[in-house]
Write an enzyme that holds these catalytic residues in place. Sequence first.
Site, PDB file in Angstrom:
ATOM      1  N   ASP A  76     -33.258   4.761 -35.411  1.00 20.04           N
ATOM      2  CA  ASP A  76     -32.831   3.637 -34.644  1.00 20.04           C
ATOM      3  C   ASP A  76     -33.750   2.717 -35.112  1.00 20.04           C
ATOM      4  O   ASP A  76     -33.185   1.186 -35.059  1.00 20.04           O
ATOM      5  CB  ASP A  76     -33.157   3.740 -33.159  1.00 20.04           C
ATOM      6  CG  ASP A  76     -32.323   4.666 -32.626  1.00 20.04           C
ATOM      7  OD1 ASP A  76     -31.062   4.135 -32.468  1.00 20.04           O
ATOM      8  OD2 ASP A  76     -32.608   5.922 -32.056  1.00 20.04           O
ATOM      9  N   GLU A  95     -34.619  18.042 -36.221  1.00 18.15           N
ATOM     10  CA  GLU A  95     -34.616  17.278 -37.555  1.00 18.15           C
ATOM     11  C   GLU A  95     -35.734  17.505 -38.098  1.00 18.15           C
ATOM     12  O   GLU A  95     -35.818  17.096 -39.286  1.00 18.15           O
ATOM     13  CB  GLU A  95     -34.222  15.823 -36.880  1.00 18.15           C
ATOM     14  CG  GLU A  95     -32.668  15.498 -36.400  1.00 18.15           C
ATOM     15  CD  GLU A  95     -32.692  14.215 -35.770  1.00 18.15           C
ATOM     16  OE1 GLU A  95     -31.444  13.686 -35.954  1.00 18.15           O
ATOM     17  OE2 GLU A  95     -33.804  13.626 -35.446  1.00 18.15           O
TER      18      GLU A  95
END
Length: 224
Positions: A76, A95
């Site tokens: 983001d 992740e």
Amino acid sequence: MKKTCAKYASKFIKDGMVVGLGGGSTIQYLIDYVKDKDIQVVTPSVKTALKAQKEGLTVLNTQYVDHVDIAFDGCDEVDFNLNALKSGGGIHTQEKIIASMANEYIVLIDENKFHETLAFKTPVVVEVLPKAYGIVKKKLQLLNGNVVERVSDNKDGIMISDEGNLLLDVYFTDVNDISKLNQTLLMMPGVVDTSLFVDMITGIIMVNAKGAFKKEGKGEFYAL
């Protein structure tokens, strides 16, 4: 632009590699560009795993992998010092596991997601053990974090991670020391991990109206 970003990223993927792939639409395009290569994939994303398998790629169980040649993901926000925020998917713990294995961990973005320093327009997602919910929420509020329990129209109660933990969206303002905030959050008993990535990303591939650009470490962007 996402398709363009994926096309340039695909040039760094070579036959024989173990490749980490995150979630998001840019990664879906990337799979289209590398589906004919002789690679193996690890991913924290069910959507990515299904797409990769559909296109004939071998998907490895992350549990049995300890090395990844190169990994790609979206975010983001990312800044010049390669700090990043990932808020949407709620799979940041997985992740980070893949990022820790990778020789290179590269985020794929369009220009509006790059900042000189993180803007914190999106929340830091904090994954919390259920039994620690009360105390962690209190400590986050003492850090002037605005804590919002993540919910969904399709599920009753607070959303949980794939590991069965609670997901809290925490909005911070006026962050002066990103590394200190990161360490403070990670040191809270009961916090599993957060979506704030510090000292993990090795590079950025960014696209804008002028083309595609890569940044490595503390260096400047250069044209691809």
